[in-house]
Design a protein around this motif. Structure first.
Motif, PDB file in Angstrom:
ATOM      1  N   ALA A 236       0.399  -2.033 -10.836  1.00 37.93           N
ATOM      2  CA  ALA A 236       1.248  -2.518  -9.742  1.00 37.93           C
ATOM      3  C   ALA A 236       1.234  -4.046  -9.675  1.00 37.93           C
ATOM      4  CB  ALA A 236       0.784  -1.917  -8.416  1.00 37.93           C
ATOM      5  N   ARG A 237       0.055  -4.648  -9.813  1.00 38.39           N
ATOM      6  CA  ARG A 237      -0.051  -6.112  -9.787  1.00 38.39           C
ATOM      7  C   ARG A 237       0.702  -6.732 -10.960  1.00 38.39           C
ATOM      8  NH1 ARG A 237      -5.437  -4.988  -8.294  1.00 38.39           N
ATOM      9  NH2 ARG A 237      -6.115  -5.266 -10.462  1.00 38.39           N
ATOM     10  N   LEU A 238       0.564  -6.135 -12.129  1.00 34.19           N
ATOM     11  CA  LEU A 238       1.242  -6.649 -13.315  1.00 34.19           C
ATOM     12  C   LEU A 238       2.757  -6.629 -13.131  1.00 34.19           C
ATOM     13  CD1 LEU A 238       1.409  -7.622 -16.225  1.00 34.19           C
ATOM     14  CD2 LEU A 238       1.044  -5.260 -16.975  1.00 34.19           C
ATOM     15  N   LEU A 239       3.289  -5.517 -12.635  1.00 37.39           N
ATOM     16  CA  LEU A 239       4.734  -5.403 -12.439  1.00 37.39           C
ATOM     17  C   LEU A 239       5.225  -6.379 -11.376  1.00 37.39           C
ATOM     18  CD1 LEU A 239       5.172  -1.521 -12.668  1.00 37.39           C
ATOM     19  CD2 LEU A 239       5.572  -3.249 -14.433  1.00 37.39           C
ATOM     20  N   HIS A 240       4.430  -6.594 -10.326  1.00 34.95           N
ATOM     21  CA  HIS A 240       4.751  -7.623  -9.324  1.00 34.95           C
ATOM     22  C   HIS A 240       4.900  -8.980  -9.994  1.00 34.95           C
ATOM     23  CE1 HIS A 240       4.755  -5.932  -5.313  1.00 34.95           C
ATOM     24  NE2 HIS A 240       3.669  -5.233  -5.573  1.00 34.95           N
ATOM     25  N   GLY A 241       3.910  -9.319 -10.821  1.00 31.09           N
ATOM     26  CA  GLY A 241       3.918 -10.621 -11.470  1.00 31.09           C
ATOM     27  C   GLY A 241       5.099 -10.804 -12.405  1.00 31.09           C
ATOM     28  N   VAL A 242       5.459  -9.740 -13.136  1.00 30.70           N
ATOM     29  CA  VAL A 242       6.617  -9.814 -14.040  1.00 30.70           C
ATOM     30  C   VAL A 242       7.882 -10.100 -13.248  1.00 30.70           C
ATOM     31  CG1 VAL A 242       8.080  -8.471 -15.606  1.00 30.70           C
ATOM     32  CG2 VAL A 242       5.585  -8.353 -15.819  1.00 30.70           C
ATOM     33  N   ARG A 243       8.069  -9.393 -12.151  1.00 30.33           N
ATOM     34  CA  ARG A 243       9.258  -9.585 -11.329  1.00 30.33           C
ATOM     35  C   ARG A 243       9.292 -10.993 -10.722  1.00 30.33           C
ATOM     36  NH1 ARG A 243      12.105  -4.793  -9.568  1.00 30.33           N
ATOM     37  NH2 ARG A 243      13.048  -4.164 -11.544  1.00 30.33           N
ATOM     38  N   GLU A 244       8.153 -11.458 -10.245  1.00 28.54           N
ATOM     39  CA  GLU A 244       8.101 -12.783  -9.610  1.00 28.54           C
ATOM     40  C   GLU A 244       8.451 -13.901 -10.585  1.00 28.54           C
ATOM     41  OE1 GLU A 244       4.226 -13.129  -7.965  1.00 28.54           O
ATOM     42  OE2 GLU A 244       4.638 -11.838  -6.230  1.00 28.54           O
ATOM     43  N   LYS A 245       8.123 -13.700 -11.867  1.00 31.90           N
ATOM     44  CA  LYS A 245       8.378 -14.734 -12.873  1.00 31.90           C
ATOM     45  C   LYS A 245       9.704 -14.534 -13.604  1.00 31.90           C
ATOM     46  CE  LYS A 245       3.431 -15.546 -13.578  1.00 31.90           C
ATOM     47  NZ  LYS A 245       2.285 -15.439 -14.524  1.00 31.90           N
ATOM     48  N   GLY A 246      10.491 -13.555 -13.142  1.00 30.94           N
ATOM     49  CA  GLY A 246      11.814 -13.361 -13.728  1.00 30.94           C
ATOM     50  C   GLY A 246      11.859 -12.532 -14.991  1.00 30.94           C
ATOM     51  N   GLY A 247      10.764 -11.860 -15.323  1.00 26.48           N
ATOM     52  CA  GLY A 247      10.751 -11.007 -16.504  1.00 26.48           C
ATOM     53  C   GLY A 247      11.454  -9.682 -16.238  1.00 26.48           C
ATOM     54  N   ARG A 248      11.792  -9.008 -17.310  1.00 27.64           N
ATOM     55  CA  ARG A 248      12.455  -7.712 -17.203  1.00 27.64           C
ATOM     56  C   ARG A 248      11.447  -6.574 -17.400  1.00 27.64           C
ATOM     57  NH1 ARG A 248      16.774  -8.293 -21.877  1.00 27.64           N
ATOM     58  NH2 ARG A 248      14.828  -9.047 -22.848  1.00 27.64           N
ATOM     59  N   ILE A 249      11.642  -5.500 -16.665  1.00 32.44           N
ATOM     60  CA  ILE A 249      10.804  -4.311 -16.775  1.00 32.44           C
ATOM     61  C   ILE A 249      11.571  -3.246 -17.544  1.00 32.44           C
ATOM     62  CG2 ILE A 249       9.705  -2.438 -15.491  1.00 32.44           C
ATOM     63  CD1 ILE A 249       9.184  -4.483 -13.248  1.00 32.44           C
ATOM     64  N   PHE A 250      10.995  -2.802 -18.668  1.00 35.74           N
ATOM     65  CA  PHE A 250      11.594  -1.762 -19.493  1.00 35.74           C
ATOM     66  C   PHE A 250      10.796  -0.472 -19.332  1.00 35.74           C
ATOM     67  CE2 PHE A 250      13.291  -5.544 -21.401  1.00 35.74           C
ATOM     68  CZ  PHE A 250      14.533  -5.172 -21.917  1.00 35.74           C
ATOM     69  N   ALA A 251      11.430   0.555 -18.815  1.00 30.96           N
ATOM     70  CA  ALA A 251      10.798   1.868 -18.737  1.00 30.96           C
ATOM     71  C   ALA A 251      10.897   2.529 -20.105  1.00 30.96           C
ATOM     72  CB  ALA A 251      11.486   2.729 -17.685  1.00 30.96           C
ATOM     73  N   VAL A 252       9.771   2.950 -20.647  1.00 32.34           N
ATOM     74  CA  VAL A 252       9.765   3.659 -21.928  1.00 32.34           C
ATOM     75  C   VAL A 252       9.804   5.154 -21.617  1.00 32.34           C
ATOM     76  CG1 VAL A 252       8.526   4.110 -24.069  1.00 32.34           C
ATOM     77  CG2 VAL A 252       8.549   1.797 -23.095  1.00 32.34           C
ATOM     78  N   GLY A 253      10.989   5.712 -21.703  1.00 29.35           N
ATOM     79  CA  GLY A 253      11.180   7.129 -21.436  1.00 29.35           C
ATOM     80  C   GLY A 253      11.619   7.427 -20.023  1.00 29.35           C
ATOM     81  N   THR A 254      12.273   8.561 -19.871  1.00 23.68           N
ATOM     82  CA  THR A 254      12.728   8.983 -18.544  1.00 23.68           C
ATOM     83  C   THR A 254      11.558   9.313 -17.629  1.00 23.68           C
ATOM     84  OG1 THR A 254      12.978  11.256 -19.377  1.00 23.68           O
ATOM     85  CG2 THR A 254      14.937   9.849 -19.402  1.00 23.68           C
ATOM     86  N   THR A 255      10.404   9.671 -18.199  1.00 28.53           N
ATOM     87  CA  THR A 255       9.239   9.959 -17.357  1.00 28.53           C
ATOM     88  C   THR A 255       8.737   8.683 -16.682  1.00 28.53           C
ATOM     89  OG1 THR A 255       7.712   9.715 -19.232  1.00 28.53           O
ATOM     90  CG2 THR A 255       8.565  11.916 -18.763  1.00 28.53           C
ATOM     91  N   SER A 256       8.681   7.588 -17.430  1.00 31.57           N
ATOM     92  CA  SER A 256       8.299   6.302 -16.832  1.00 31.57           C
ATOM     93  C   SER A 256       9.334   5.870 -15.805  1.00 31.57           C
ATOM     94  CB  SER A 256       8.158   5.230 -17.916  1.00 31.57           C
ATOM     95  OG  SER A 256       7.092   5.517 -18.784  1.00 31.57           O
ATOM     96  N   ALA A 257      10.608   6.084 -16.121  1.00 31.05           N
ATOM     97  CA  ALA A 257      11.684   5.706 -15.205  1.00 31.05           C
ATOM     98  C   ALA A 257      11.560   6.460 -13.884  1.00 31.05           C
ATOM     99  CB  ALA A 257      13.041   5.982 -15.850  1.00 31.05           C
ATOM    100  N   ARG A 258      11.300   7.756 -13.969  1.00 30.92           N
ATOM    101  CA  ARG A 258      11.202   8.566 -12.751  1.00 30.92           C
ATOM    102  C   ARG A 258       9.978   8.173 -11.921  1.00 30.92           C
ATOM    103  NH1 ARG A 258      10.297  13.756 -13.392  1.00 30.92           N
ATOM    104  NH2 ARG A 258      11.398  14.381 -11.491  1.00 30.92           N
ATOM    105  N   THR A 259       8.889   7.835 -12.599  1.00 27.21           N
ATOM    106  CA  THR A 259       7.685   7.412 -11.888  1.00 27.21           C
ATOM    107  C   THR A 259       7.918   6.091 -11.156  1.00 27.21           C
ATOM    108  OG1 THR A 259       6.299   8.501 -13.549  1.00 27.21           O
ATOM    109  CG2 THR A 259       5.237   6.872 -12.137  1.00 27.21           C
ATOM    110  N   LEU A 260       8.487   5.123 -11.851  1.00 29.06           N
ATOM    111  CA  LEU A 260       8.748   3.815 -11.238  1.00 29.06           C
ATOM    112  C   LEU A 260       9.688   3.956 -10.047  1.00 29.06           C
ATOM    113  CD1 LEU A 260       9.192   1.669 -14.473  1.00 29.06           C
ATOM    114  CD2 LEU A 260       7.235   1.625 -12.914  1.00 29.06           C
ATOM    115  N   GLU A 261      10.747   4.727 -10.208  1.00 34.02           N
ATOM    116  CA  GLU A 261      11.704   4.890  -9.116  1.00 34.02           C
ATOM    117  C   GLU A 261      11.101   5.636  -7.937  1.00 34.02           C
ATOM    118  OE1 GLU A 261      14.745   3.655  -8.566  1.00 34.02           O
ATOM    119  OE2 GLU A 261      14.496   2.476 -10.389  1.00 34.02           O
TER     120      GLU A 261
END
Length: 341
Positions: A236-261
């Motif tokens: 969660a902290r890592l994804l926060h940091g990526v978003r704050e710095k303007g990086g893109r988040i790539f979900a690998v697979g629909t399972t990751s996508a469903r979890t993130l959403e």
């Protein structure tokens, strides 16, 4: 929306029956979700599609060797058991063939009695609840006696069962592999990190419901199966940091996508969380938790095609699928990949 709107023609010979010897040797179809334009690459080119500061989110679930072949203790009749979901203690929700032979009180033996299962009740959709009896550690017994539960459209045997596991598989619990992750090797992941791309892990234990067809005409009436998910505080902290710095988040697979959403929908942001999700993503749903999606090619009229279409529009996705068919991409679990960004 009608389920028929997500149908497409797929020649049977394009359904990959075996994995490629080299995990990274698959092809990669890149789809621009804003323009619908596509380009054909090799999977190793995914490095060029990522930028420093981006993040790949991988599902580290591990597939259980969940298919067991045993005999009915009373009669010696052959029984096949597929483990679906662990309940309390050593009780499992299962599918049994032939189900009519297994009633409450029936005992099934596996491996000359190394493992026995007693039916203690029925579950939804005709399944059985089995109480497992064994000596030692259950997963060690299962590793010895069980087989990998390959999807129903794969007719070939798999000599090396590890090829249906990702190289980063860690947390036991899936009835099926998160197949978008099968394309990666440790070497490729290291090269991606060397470019400055972050690697994050979540867990979603894939259920066999992922292969269950949509049986209603209107997709809004379809009920999704539930699956267990988990995100750590570190992710969660890592994804926060990526978003704050303007990086893109790539979900690998629909399972990751469903979890993130699921997590963003329930908490409003990335948070340490675990629970059960039955989220159903189809066109009209606004994706908020990721900016790109790496996925395999999915079954016609499946909930997975609907999820992808929610991210990149039905028109663009089906056009890309028609292109993939024309170019003879390999489909489904052991097939090629598509990157949507």
């Amino acid at each position: 929306m009608n389920v028929e709107e997500f149908d497409f023609q797929l020649p049977e010979e394009l359904i990959a029956q075996t994995p490629l010897p080299d995990r990274t040797a698959s092809r990669l179809l890149v789809l621009d979700r804003k323009t619908g334009k596509t380009k054909d690459l090799q999977f190793l080119s995914i490095i060029d599609e990522l930028a420093e500061g981006d993040c790949l989110v991988l599902n580290d679930t591990r597939v259980l060797p969940a298919r067991l072949y045993g005999t009915k203790k009373e009669t010696g009749a052959s029984i096949e058991v597929l483990l679906l979901k662990q309940q309390e203690d050593d009780q499992w929700e299962t599918l049994v063939k032939p189900a009519k032979r297994v009633k409450k009180g029936t005992v099934v033996e596996f491996g000359d009695g190394r493992l026995t299962a007693t039916c203690i009740g029925e579950s939804e959709h005709g399944g059985r609840i089995l109480k497992m009896n064994y000596k030692g550690i259950f997963h060690e017994v299962l590793d010895e006696l069980g087989e990998m539960p390959l999807p129903p459209y794969i007719k070939e045997t798999l000599p090396n069962q590890e090829r249906y596991q990702t190289v980063f598989a860690k947390n036991r619990g899936s009835a099926a592999a998160p197949t978008a992750g099968l394309h990666f090797t440790q070497d490729l992941l290291e090269k991606i990190e060397e470019k400055g791309v972050h690697i994050a892990f979540i867990t979603l234990h894939v259920g066999l419901g992922t292969f269950r067809p949509v049986s209603v005409d209107k997709i809004e009436e379809h009920e999704m199966h539930t699956e267990f998910y988990q995100m750590s505080a570190g992710t969660a902290r890592l994804l926060h940091g990526v978003r704050e710095k303007g990086g893109r988040i790539f979900a690998v697979g629909t399972t990751s996508a469903r979890t993130l959403e699921t997590i963003v929908k329930e908490h409003g942001d990335f948070e340490e969380a675990s629970g059960w999700t039955s989220i159903f993503i189809y066109p009209g749903y606004e994706v908020k938790a990721f900016d790109g999606l790496l996925t395999n090619f999915h079954l016609p009229k499946s909930t997975l095609v609907m999820l992808v279409s929610a991210f990149a529009t039905r028109e663009y996705v089906l056009n890309a699928y028609r292109h993939a068919v024309n170019e003879k991409y390999r489909f489904f679990s052991f097939g090629d990949a598509m990157l949507i960004r």
